[in-house]
Design an enzyme around this catalytic site. Structure first.
Site, PDB file in Angstrom:
ATOM      1  CG  ASP A  16      -8.301  -4.240   1.396  1.00 51.18           C
ATOM      2  OD1 ASP A  16      -9.237  -3.680   1.996  1.00 51.18           O
ATOM      3  OD2 ASP A  16      -8.210  -4.291   0.151  1.00 51.18           O
ATOM      4  CE  LYS A  26       1.050 -17.630  -2.101  1.00 48.96           C
ATOM      5  NZ  LYS A  26       0.076 -18.745  -2.193  1.00 48.96           N
ATOM      6  CG  ASP A  83      -3.009 -20.021  -0.833  1.00 48.75           C
ATOM      7  OD1 ASP A  83      -2.471 -19.976   0.297  1.00 48.75           O
ATOM      8  OD2 ASP A  83      -2.544 -20.692  -1.768  1.00 48.75           O
ATOM      9  CG  ASP A 110     -14.119  -6.171   2.250  1.00 49.82           C
ATOM     10  OD1 ASP A 110     -13.925  -5.437   3.244  1.00 49.82           O
ATOM     11  OD2 ASP A 110     -14.495  -5.741   1.138  1.00 49.82           O
ATOM     12  CE1 TYR A 116      -3.699  -2.400   0.491  1.00 54.44           C
ATOM     13  CE2 TYR A 116      -4.686  -0.292   1.057  1.00 54.44           C
ATOM     14  CZ  TYR A 116      -4.815  -1.606   0.689  1.00 54.44           C
ATOM     15  OH  TYR A 116      -6.062  -2.132   0.521  1.00 54.44           O
TER      16      TYR A 116
HETATM   17  C1  IPM Z   1     -10.556  -0.541   3.644  1.00 55.81           C
HETATM   18  C2  IPM Z   1     -10.741   0.014   2.265  1.00 55.81           C
HETATM   19  C3  IPM Z   1      -9.545   0.894   1.937  1.00 55.81           C
HETATM   20  C4  IPM Z   1      -8.323   0.010   1.901  1.00 55.81           C
HETATM   21  C5  IPM Z   1      -9.669   1.706   0.635  1.00 55.81           C
HETATM   22  C6  IPM Z   1     -10.926   2.546   0.620  1.00 55.81           C
HETATM   23  C7  IPM Z   1      -8.466   2.572   0.402  1.00 55.81           C
HETATM   24  O1  IPM Z   1     -10.933  -0.997   1.344  1.00 55.81           O
HETATM   25  O2  IPM Z   1     -10.458   0.253   4.602  1.00 55.81           O
HETATM   26  O3  IPM Z   1     -10.493  -1.760   3.775  1.00 55.81           O
HETATM   27  O4  IPM Z   1      -8.011  -0.613   0.881  1.00 55.81           O
HETATM   28  O5  IPM Z   1      -7.656  -0.074   2.939  1.00 55.81           O
HETATM   29 MG    MG Z   2     -11.077  -2.928   2.203  1.00 56.03          MG
END
Ligand code: IPM
Ligand code: MG
Length: 362
Positions: free
Chosen positions: A246, A190, A222, A250, A135
């Site tokens: 990240d 990884k 993975d 999710d 990042y």
């Molecule tokens: C998160 C989001 C951010 C990230 C984006 C909006 C930059 O997906 O906070 O997980 O990738 O960290």
């Molecule tokens: Mg995210």
């Protein structure tokens, strides 16, 4: 105590408004100051993270953040896009430790796409390193390839990197957090392919020597993605890098069936923190008054606990939220047959009412 309130874009303004009403209902004395961020700040000041907003955030004890982003900004140059605001805040405030709990609320078991028995009672914590990795790694950019499969062709590149102190401090955060939970940490890497993550694994293993009471295992990313849908309850604390965190956070959030319920905290080494819902700005439902404010309300609770030293007030918010869910109120994202569908404001009202009632009855 000062809170910088940054509602941002999309549903951000609606959900943050409810969190503020909940904070007000607690009768604590904070100073709150609101500023623009993301697309809203770009429209007004030509930049997603104006100097004045950054200054306010830096000076505050905590930042309560809504969400940023809208498809309409996708064509802007990268430095002007709304997402840069959140990345800029993370970098400038040094918010390296990101806590993303994935909890399945008893009443919402059926909202998950997984079988109820796989997720009933789920309570895992993803700790994502937030200021390093690919990042922020330099160099990055576009250039003409000097080598590779197509020398002379246009190419783009990013740099994945971690330094020892960066890995050490996030490993410590994870082991400390596990101590307050079920004492298990899974470090996700990884290492079979990437030098950066072999190093990550080595450093986490070394730091672990200081935490003999904590069980540590290592998992490739993975496999971790697979195990999360196969047997998510086997995890307690997951610690991983920025990019893997990240993606996995999710996935973990969606396991619960209710990403609209999940708060998050991003802390620096002095416990100054940014608190935001795990979900995004949802431009498709913005302004309709239907968004679920609970993730933001629960983020405010995390803020009270981690940055403002008000654990009791945090408990009051969390029990009020449980009370409201038990009473059957649901926003559209968590609605199911037999429950009552309400909007953003009504959900906020219900949490405020539950808090106020608790105050009266002591
Ligand atoms: C998160 C989001 C951010 C990230 C984006 C909006 C930059 O997906 O906070 O997980 O990738 O960290
Ligand atoms: Mg995210």
């Amino acid at each position: 105590m000062k809170i910088a309130v940054l509602p941002g874009d999309g549903i951000g303004t609606e959900i943050v408004a409810e969190a503020i009403r909940v904070l007000d209902a607690l009768d604590l004395s904070f100073e709150m100051e609101t500023a623009l961020v993301g697309g809203a700040a770009y429209e007004a000041h030509g930049h997603p993270l104006p100097e004045s907003t950054l200054k306010l955030a830096k000076e505050a004890d905590a930042v309560l953040f809504g969400a940023v982003g809208d498809w309409k900004y996708d064509k802007l140059d990268r430095p002007l896009r709304p997402e840069q605001a959140i990345l800029g805040l993370r970098k400038n405030l040094g918010l390296f430790a990101n806590f993303r709990p994935a909890i399945c609320y008893e009443q919402l078991v059926d909202a998950s796409s997984l079988k109820p028995e796989l997720i009933a009672g789920l309570d895992i914590l993803i700790i994502r390193e937030l200021t390093g990795d690919i990042y922020f790694g330099q160099p990055r950019g576009r250039r003409t390839a000097a080598d590779g499969h197509f020398p002379g062709a246009e190419e783009a590149f990013d740099t994945m990197r971690y330094s020892r102190p960066e890995v050490e401090r996030i490993a410590r955060v994870a082991f400390e957090a596990a101590r307050k939970r079920n004492k298990r940490v899974t470090s996700v890497d990884k290492a079979n392919v990437l030098e950066t993550f072999q190093f990550w694994k080595d450093v986490v293993t070394e730091v672990h020597k200081d935490y003999p009471d904590i069980e540590l295992d290592h998992m490739y990313v993975d496999n971790a993605a697979m195990q999360l849908v196969k047997a998510p309850k086997k995890f307690d604390v997951i610690v991983t890098g920025n990019m893997f965190g990240d993606i996995l956070s999710d996935e973990a959030a969606m396991l619960t069936g209710s990403i609209g319920m999940l708060p998050s905290a991003s802390l620096n080494s002095s416990n100054q923190g940014l608190y935001e819902p795990s979900h995004g700005s949802a431009p498709d439902i913005a302004g309709k008054g239907v968004a679920n404010p609970l993730a933001t309300i629960l983020s405010a609770a995390m803020m009270l606990r981690f940055s403002l030293n008000q654990a009791e007030a945090a408990d009051r918010i969390e029990s009020a939220v449980k009370h409201v869910l038990a009473s059957g109120l649901r926003t559209g994202d968590i609605w199911s047959e037999g429950t009552k569908r309400v909007g953003t404001r009504e959900m906020g009202d219900a949490v405020v009412a539950a808090i106020t009632k608790k105050t009266i009855t002591g």
